[in-house]
Design a protein around this motif. Structure first.
Motif, mmCIF file in Angstrom:
data_model
loop_
_atom_site.group_PDB
_atom_site.id
_atom_site.type_symbol
_atom_site.label_atom_id
_atom_site.label_comp_id
_atom_site.label_asym_id
_atom_site.label_seq_id
_atom_site.Cartn_x
_atom_site.Cartn_y
_atom_site.Cartn_z
ATOM 1 N N GLU A 1 -2.550 -13.593 0.384
ATOM 2 C CA GLU A 1 -1.153 -13.968 0.188
ATOM 3 C C GLU A 1 -0.557 -13.221 -1.005
ATOM 4 O OE1 GLU A 1 2.155 -16.717 1.319
ATOM 5 O OE2 GLU A 1 0.348 -15.951 2.308
ATOM 6 N N LYS B 1 2.555 -10.069 -1.179
ATOM 7 C CA LYS B 1 3.796 -10.256 -1.936
ATOM 8 C C LYS B 1 4.361 -8.938 -2.447
ATOM 9 C CE LYS B 1 3.161 -14.997 -3.602
ATOM 10 N NZ LYS B 1 2.944 -15.866 -4.789
ATOM 11 N N LEU C 1 3.432 -15.947 3.887
ATOM 12 C CA LEU C 1 3.277 -14.509 4.097
ATOM 13 C C LEU C 1 2.139 -14.217 5.065
ATOM 14 C CD1 LEU C 1 3.860 -13.179 0.465
ATOM 15 C CD2 LEU C 1 5.488 -13.368 2.351
#
Length: 219
Positions: free
Chosen positions: A137, A141, A180
């Motif tokens: 995750e 980003k 995500l």
């Protein structure tokens, strides 16, 4: 010989499923020889096909490859899924090793006694949500990060989507706090070669059941 890789394993996931998925992602058609009898296995031994007397084994390019990681490395390098340089390969190796650890926890679930399964499921969820998925995750980003390494599909992405799908089979809400990764799952699942492999009727195998375990033990 058709020129296609031939995969020798049981008719089930096990250690061969990552190989099937990677070949599919690379757009490579392959054939399978399912091991169903002890005699088949002994013939492979007598032929010298199993270097360490273990499967899976993949026959390709004039070689009989054994050891899962060696097979995956060969496919990855041959089909340009290792990144553009040594630095990217190091990152791919790290991501792959992490998801492989998680998949190992999931893979043993069907072998456990009923009283052990609940404890192992809790371990799967705990490690997925606090150790492995948070790493991915954070990586996703980064701006323009559609895949684990920028905008290039690599082995790491193929391994991660397999780990996600395996985890969701055991705990459907495991991605609930990872938006995500949810988007990554949808994006990767729509890559044409991977989408085809995920469709019914493909060479993707279902979760292990008692028949798979019984066949493997018998062989």
């Amino acid at each position: 010989m058709t020129g296609k890789p031939i995969l020798y394993y049981f008719n089930g996931r096990g250690r061969m499923e990552s190989i099937r998925r990677l070949l599919a992602a690379a757009g490579v058609q392959f054939e399978e020889e399912f091991l169903e009898t002890r005699e088949q296995y002994e013939k492979l031994l007598q032929d010298g096909s199993l270097l360490y007397q273990q499967e899976p084994m993949v026959e390709t390019d004039g070689m009989k490859l054994v050891q899962t990681r060696a097979i995956l490395n060969y496919i990855t390098a041959k089909h340009n899924l290792f990144g553009k340089d040594l630095k990217e390969r190091a990152y791919i190796d790290m991501y792959v090793e992490g998801t492989t650890d998680l998949m190992g926890n999931i893979r043993v679930q069907h072998k456990l006694f009923p009283e052990e399964k609940e404890k192992n499921l809790a371990l799967i969820v705990e490690r997925a949500t606090t150790r492995y998925f948070p790493v991915c995750e954070r990586v996703l980003k980064n701006p323009g990060q559609d895949f684990l390494l920028g905008n290039q599909l690599t082995w790491a992405d193929v391994q991660l989507i397999e780990a996600i799908l395996m985890a969701e089979e055991k705990a459907p809400m495991v991605l609930s706090h990872f938006p995500l990764l949810q988007a990554f799952k949808a994006r990767i699942s729509n890559v044409p070669a991977i989408k085809k492999f995920l469709q019914p009727g493909s060479q993707r195998k279902p979760p292990p059941n008692e028949n798979f375990v019984a066949t493997a033990n018998r062989v």
